[in-house]
Design an enzyme around this catalytic site. Structure first.
Site, PDB file in Angstrom:
ATOM      1  N   ARG A  15      12.769 -30.236 -29.126  1.00  0.00           N
ATOM      2  CA  ARG A  15      11.424 -29.838 -30.066  1.00  0.00           C
ATOM      3  C   ARG A  15      11.670 -30.859 -31.505  1.00  0.00           C
ATOM      4  O   ARG A  15      10.787 -31.196 -32.472  1.00  0.00           O
ATOM      5  CB  ARG A  15      11.865 -28.346 -30.088  1.00  0.00           C
ATOM      6  CG  ARG A  15      13.535 -28.183 -31.021  1.00  0.00           C
ATOM      7  CD  ARG A  15      13.845 -27.112 -31.793  1.00  0.00           C
ATOM      8  NE  ARG A  15      15.384 -27.234 -30.814  1.00  0.00           N
ATOM      9  CZ  ARG A  15      16.246 -26.412 -31.754  1.00  0.00           C
ATOM     10  NH1 ARG A  15      15.902 -25.812 -32.559  1.00  0.00           N
ATOM     11  NH2 ARG A  15      17.870 -26.275 -32.121  1.00  0.00           N
ATOM     12  N   SER A  42      13.607 -23.958 -37.372  1.00  0.00           N
ATOM     13  CA  SER A  42      13.855 -24.237 -36.172  1.00  0.00           C
ATOM     14  C   SER A  42      12.966 -25.156 -35.230  1.00  0.00           C
ATOM     15  O   SER A  42      13.058 -25.375 -33.972  1.00  0.00           O
ATOM     16  CB  SER A  42      13.291 -23.186 -34.946  1.00  0.00           C
ATOM     17  OG  SER A  42      14.580 -21.947 -35.465  1.00  0.00           O
ATOM     18  N   GLU A  63       1.558 -14.406 -37.207  1.00  0.00           N
ATOM     19  CA  GLU A  63       1.236 -15.864 -35.887  1.00  0.00           C
ATOM     20  C   GLU A  63       0.087 -15.349 -35.769  1.00  0.00           C
ATOM     21  O   GLU A  63      -0.839 -16.626 -35.254  1.00  0.00           O
ATOM     22  CB  GLU A  63       2.020 -15.652 -34.310  1.00  0.00           C
ATOM     23  CG  GLU A  63       3.469 -15.814 -34.897  1.00  0.00           C
ATOM     24  CD  GLU A  63       4.644 -14.715 -35.525  1.00  0.00           C
ATOM     25  OE1 GLU A  63       4.384 -13.262 -35.970  1.00  0.00           O
ATOM     26  OE2 GLU A  63       5.643 -15.216 -35.919  1.00  0.00           O
ATOM     27  N   PHE A  88       6.344 -15.833 -28.671  1.00  0.00           N
ATOM     28  CA  PHE A  88       5.157 -15.141 -29.660  1.00  0.00           C
ATOM     29  C   PHE A  88       4.577 -16.479 -29.681  1.00  0.00           C
ATOM     30  O   PHE A  88       3.515 -15.867 -29.787  1.00  0.00           O
ATOM     31  CB  PHE A  88       5.643 -15.910 -31.187  1.00  0.00           C
ATOM     32  CG  PHE A  88       7.077 -14.909 -31.662  1.00  0.00           C
ATOM     33  CD1 PHE A  88       7.708 -13.766 -31.095  1.00  0.00           C
ATOM     34  CD2 PHE A  88       7.925 -15.719 -32.356  1.00  0.00           C
ATOM     35  CE1 PHE A  88       9.026 -13.615 -31.044  1.00  0.00           C
ATOM     36  CE2 PHE A  88       9.213 -15.318 -32.316  1.00  0.00           C
ATOM     37  CZ  PHE A  88       9.195 -13.941 -31.607  1.00  0.00           C
ATOM     38  N   HIS A 114      11.960 -23.603 -28.328  1.00  0.00           N
ATOM     39  CA  HIS A 114      11.814 -22.095 -27.416  1.00  0.00           C
ATOM     40  C   HIS A 114      11.383 -21.881 -26.446  1.00  0.00           C
ATOM     41  O   HIS A 114      12.329 -20.989 -25.663  1.00  0.00           O
ATOM     42  CB  HIS A 114      12.625 -21.476 -28.829  1.00  0.00           C
ATOM     43  CG  HIS A 114      13.211 -21.459 -30.034  1.00  0.00           C
ATOM     44  ND1 HIS A 114      13.030 -22.775 -30.101  1.00  0.00           N
ATOM     45  CD2 HIS A 114      14.697 -21.286 -30.266  1.00  0.00           C
ATOM     46  CE1 HIS A 114      14.248 -23.447 -30.836  1.00  0.00           C
ATOM     47  NE2 HIS A 114      15.054 -21.706 -30.957  1.00  0.00           N
ATOM     48  N   ASP A 122      19.772 -14.729 -27.418  1.00  0.00           N
ATOM     49  CA  ASP A 122      18.502 -14.679 -28.144  1.00  0.00           C
ATOM     50  C   ASP A 122      18.564 -13.495 -27.778  1.00  0.00           C
ATOM     51  O   ASP A 122      18.279 -12.293 -27.847  1.00  0.00           O
ATOM     52  CB  ASP A 122      17.572 -15.388 -28.965  1.00  0.00           C
ATOM     53  CG  ASP A 122      18.100 -16.229 -30.254  1.00  0.00           C
ATOM     54  OD1 ASP A 122      18.570 -15.398 -31.379  1.00  0.00           O
ATOM     55  OD2 ASP A 122      17.175 -17.045 -30.672  1.00  0.00           O
ATOM     56  N   ARG A 172      14.889 -25.872 -26.528  1.00  0.00           N
ATOM     57  CA  ARG A 172      15.659 -25.219 -27.491  1.00  0.00           C
ATOM     58  C   ARG A 172      16.886 -26.776 -27.871  1.00  0.00           C
ATOM     59  O   ARG A 172      17.274 -26.945 -28.697  1.00  0.00           O
ATOM     60  CB  ARG A 172      16.908 -23.913 -27.499  1.00  0.00           C
ATOM     61  CG  ARG A 172      17.637 -23.808 -29.225  1.00  0.00           C
ATOM     62  CD  ARG A 172      17.824 -22.420 -28.764  1.00  0.00           C
ATOM     63  NE  ARG A 172      19.047 -21.597 -30.127  1.00  0.00           N
ATOM     64  CZ  ARG A 172      20.240 -22.205 -30.062  1.00  0.00           C
ATOM     65  NH1 ARG A 172      20.642 -22.976 -28.903  1.00  0.00           N
ATOM     66  NH2 ARG A 172      20.714 -21.761 -31.429  1.00  0.00           N
TER      67      ARG A 172
HETATM   68  C1  TPP Z   1       6.879 -11.822 -34.591  1.00  0.00           C
HETATM   69  C2  TPP Z   1       8.085 -13.049 -34.911  1.00  0.00           C
HETATM   70  N1  TPP Z   1       8.562 -13.713 -35.532  1.00  0.00           N
HETATM   71  C3  TPP Z   1       8.859 -14.783 -36.075  1.00  0.00           C
HETATM   72  C4  TPP Z   1      10.727 -14.355 -35.643  1.00  0.00           C
HETATM   73  C5  TPP Z   1      11.494 -15.285 -36.134  1.00  0.00           C
HETATM   74  N2  TPP Z   1      12.652 -14.524 -37.391  1.00  0.00           N
HETATM   75  C6  TPP Z   1      13.422 -14.144 -36.572  1.00  0.00           C
HETATM   76  S1  TPP Z   1      14.151 -13.446 -38.806  1.00  0.00           S
HETATM   77  C7  TPP Z   1      13.164 -13.787 -38.956  1.00  0.00           C
HETATM   78  C8  TPP Z   1      12.443 -14.040 -40.702  1.00  0.00           C
HETATM   79  C9  TPP Z   1      13.084 -12.339 -41.243  1.00  0.00           C
HETATM   80  O1  TPP Z   1      13.048 -12.198 -42.682  1.00  0.00           O
HETATM   81  P1  TPP Z   1      12.931 -10.947 -43.291  1.00  0.00           P
HETATM   82  O2  TPP Z   1      11.396 -10.331 -42.434  1.00  0.00           O
HETATM   83  O3  TPP Z   1      12.359 -10.951 -44.316  1.00  0.00           O
HETATM   84  O4  TPP Z   1      14.215 -10.219 -42.414  1.00  0.00           O
HETATM   85  P2  TPP Z   1      16.108 -10.515 -43.204  1.00  0.00           P
HETATM   86  O5  TPP Z   1      15.250 -11.722 -44.766  1.00  0.00           O
HETATM   87  O6  TPP Z   1      16.124  -9.228 -43.830  1.00  0.00           O
HETATM   88  O7  TPP Z   1      16.469 -11.356 -42.333  1.00  0.00           O
HETATM   89  C10 TPP Z   1      11.504 -14.786 -38.251  1.00  0.00           C
HETATM   90  C11 TPP Z   1      10.755 -15.170 -39.115  1.00  0.00           C
HETATM   91  C12 TPP Z   1      10.425 -13.154 -34.945  1.00  0.00           C
HETATM   92  N3  TPP Z   1      12.053 -12.369 -34.886  1.00  0.00           N
HETATM   93  N4  TPP Z   1       9.092 -12.261 -34.260  1.00  0.00           N
END
Ligand code: TPP
Ligand code: MG
Lengths: 319, 277
Positions: A15, A42, A63, A88, A114, A122, A172
């Site tokens: 990556r 990431s 996405e 994704f 990843h 995960d 990763r």
């Molecule tokens: C469809 C999807 N895209 C990307 C991710 C990667 N991802 C995990 S947490 C996150 C950020 C989440 O932010 P938020 O919804 O504000 O949650 P919090 O601040 O409460 O942790 C991302 C982009 C994912 N889990 N699912």
């Protein structure tokens, strides 16, 4: 140089290779874009975002929008790399990529990190076991996975050079650097890592260094191995596979479902040629779970030991 | 279990937060930031509001909970472990091989998890399905779902919202943990959400916006909406601080998905015990 003697102790992630190469490409060609979906960190595209903000878009956690937006960008001559996790990028975006990129054959690159079981802790929701298979099924799509830092950089560069949809899969964890910086690669052309006459091993991505280690052990056992790095699974290097079939037996090794990935692509050629036997080592058509990466590989038999045993069995069968 | 009173809930929230940081430290991976911002709500839900039975996790009449932002499962696991769904010590097997506590919630592995989540934007649709079935079957259970603010950037959230309104799911309560942080930066930088409360309202939800770290306010809000059967799904936007309770994690984007080291863990425990009484 003989790959079996090469020092493989330097490790780097693929990556990062993408992140580094795309910055270089973006500076040379202002049409190169990166479209992120809130995981630039990431996916190692943060550097691109910082250094080339005018060529960068972050759509947030969306996405599908990223894919469509990239398609739109490409109609104006831009060359967008859409970047997210493989799970994704292959599933959440898949219809947008099919309809708006593959169908009209637009110049969009789907560049995902990843891949495979590599987001190990995960758990199953984040491990991409089927991504390459999904994109292999779409007409007009090219599907690529580099096996180390330098090959990945070269393949990213080439993906930018060819016109049309490309799926690039990165991973990763840090894996051994196999190639020299100046090694050349061609999309659709397998890299021969070792010449042999008893059996062929065809691997891709993070499985290549495992295949190298297995080859070392097999050579010690007196089994002569022809080893290929099949970085492009679509279009598959048919000629290279046919050459392997001359040996009568092939083992494929990949961190992907044994369905629809490298193993399938090689088996299809073998079946059409009507000769040779193919044994597929890869994810056993099951979802992963949270565990150390090595444990997940072991649960699927993607290990040096299993490659060696499989080869031994096959060669033993040969009269 | 008899519902806890406000002072007891505050104490419990401390235990919840300590459990979160300890398990993420042990695993050396996981998501503390968004777990801590959701801690007060989760405590009120699991120790007072929800009609659940840890001895019978699949009880048909139970209230359901959908953690749409599945990455903050450490806070859900803390609640489930402290309520006795799973022996408490097991919580420290977060992300280990064979553990019920997977990196993202897995309903097949962990009792009390009503549905598997992890891919953002998808959980709310499943909550709508559960609530719709409840209506059709004339059951009295309610369905609660927790969303991230960043998660609301996913289009599917709004598809789910439309269907909740169409089917008049007043048995559905959606919480948005508005900590204004996601992975790559603040929500305002990455993709502005505009007035999230108004968005839900315009779609046809009944909405509220409260301080998500005031146990008094959280409990009051839950009291107010409990029996409102007006044909409208509810949305409560919780103004929160990501990493809340651990000084060095508060509002720091890098604590979204990072684990504290030994020293940081010690400091976290001290902060949590000291700051939130
Ligand atoms: C469809 C999807 N895209 C990307 C991710 C990667 N991802 C995990 S947490 C996150 C950020 C989440 O932010 P938020 O919804 O504000 O949650 P919090 O601040 O409460 O942790 C991302 C982009 C994912 N889990 N699912
Ligand atoms: Mg957030």
């Amino acid at each position: 140089m003989n790959i079996l003697e090469k020092d493989l102790s330097t490790k780097k992630t693929t990556r990062e290779a993408f992140g580094d190469e795309v910055v270089k490409l973006g500076k040379e060609d202002r049409n190169i874009y990166v479209v992120d979906a809130d995981i630039a960190k990431s996916c190692k595209t943060m550097k691109f975002a910082k250094e080339l903000p005018e060529q960068h878009v972050n759509v947030g956690i969306a996405e599908q929008n990223a894919a469509g937006l990239a398609a739109g960008l490409s109609t104006t001559g831009k060359v967008p790399f859409v970047s997210t996790y493989a799970v994704f990028g292959s599933l959440r975006m898949s219809e947008q990529i099919r309809q708006e990129v593959c169908y009209p054959k637009l110049n969009v690159k789907v560049a995902c990190s990843h891949g495979g079981l590599t987001p190990a802790s995960d758990g199953g929701s984040h491990q991409a076991v089927e991504d390459m298979g999904i994109y292999r099924s779409m007409p007009n799509m090219t599907v690529i996975m580099g096996s180390d830092y330098y090959s990945t950089r070269k393949l990213v560069e080439q993906a930018a050079e060819i016109y049309g949809p490309v799926y690039l899969r990165f991973t990763r964890g840090a894996i051994p650097v196999i190639y020299d910086e100046n090694e050349e690669f061609e999309i659709g052309k397998a890299k021969k890592l070792h010449e042999g006459k008893d059996i062929a091993i065809i691997a891709n991505g993070d499985a290549v260094h495992l295949a190298i280690e297995a080859t070392k052990e097999l050579e010690k056992l007196g089994i002569s191995v022809k080893l290929l790095d099949m970085h492009t699974i679509k279009p598959i290097d048919r000629e290279a596979v046919v050459e392997c079939l001359e040996l009568g037996q092939i083992i494929t090794v990949e961190d992907h479902n044994i369905l629809n990935g490298l193993g399938s692509a090689v088996s299809e050629v073998a079946a059409e040629e009507g000769k040779g036997k193919v044994k597929r080592i890869g994810i056993q058509d099951q979802f992963g779970e949270s565990a150390p990466y090595e444990k997940l590989l072991e649960l699927n038999g993607i290990t040096i030991e299993n490659i060696v045993n499989t080869a031994n069995d096959l060669v033993g069968v040969k009269v | 279990m008899t519902a806890l009173n406000i002072e007891e809930l505050k104490e419990k929230a401390i235990e919840m937060r300590k459990t979160v940081v300890t398990m993420v430290h042990k695993a050396q991976s996981g998501h503390p930031g968004g777990s801590l911002s959701a801690a007060d709500l989760m405590t009120a839900l699991y120790f007072k509001e929800m009609n659940i039975d840890p001895n019978n996790p699949d009880w048909e009449d139970r209230d359901r909970f959908v953690l749409s932002k599945g990455h903050v499962c450490p806070i859900l696991y803390s609640a489930l472990a402290l309520r006795g769904y799973v022996p408490y010590e097991k919580v420290y097997a977060l992300r280990e091989y064979g553990s019920p506590f997977q990196g993202h919630p897995d309903m097949k592995k962990c009792p009390g998890v009503d549905i598997s989540t992890g891919s953002l934007g998808q959980g709310l649709s499943t909550a709508v399905g559960m609530a719709l079935a409840g209506k059709r079957d004339k059951e009295n259970y309610r369905v609660f779902s927790l969303l991230g603010d960043g998660e609301c950037q996913e289009g599917q959230i709004w598809e789910a919202v439309q269907s909740a309104v169409k089917y008049q799911l007043d048995n559905l309560v959606v919480f948005v943990d508005f900590n204004n942080l996601q992975i790559d930066g603040t929500c305002d930088e990455i993709m502005p959400l505009q007035d999230i409360e108004k968005k839900f309202e315009t779609f046809g939800f009944e909405t509220k916006r409260i301080d998500g770290h005031s146990m008094e306010k959280v409990v009051e809000m839950l009291d107010e909406i409990r029996d409102v059967k007006n044909g409208k799904p509810k949305c409560v936007v919780l103004d929160t601080v990501k990493g809340r309770g651990v000084s060095y994690m508060e509002n720091v984007v890098d604590w979204h998905g990072a684990a504290p080291n030994d020293e940081q863990l010690e400091k976290a425990i001290v902060d949590i015990e000291g700051g939130l009484k």
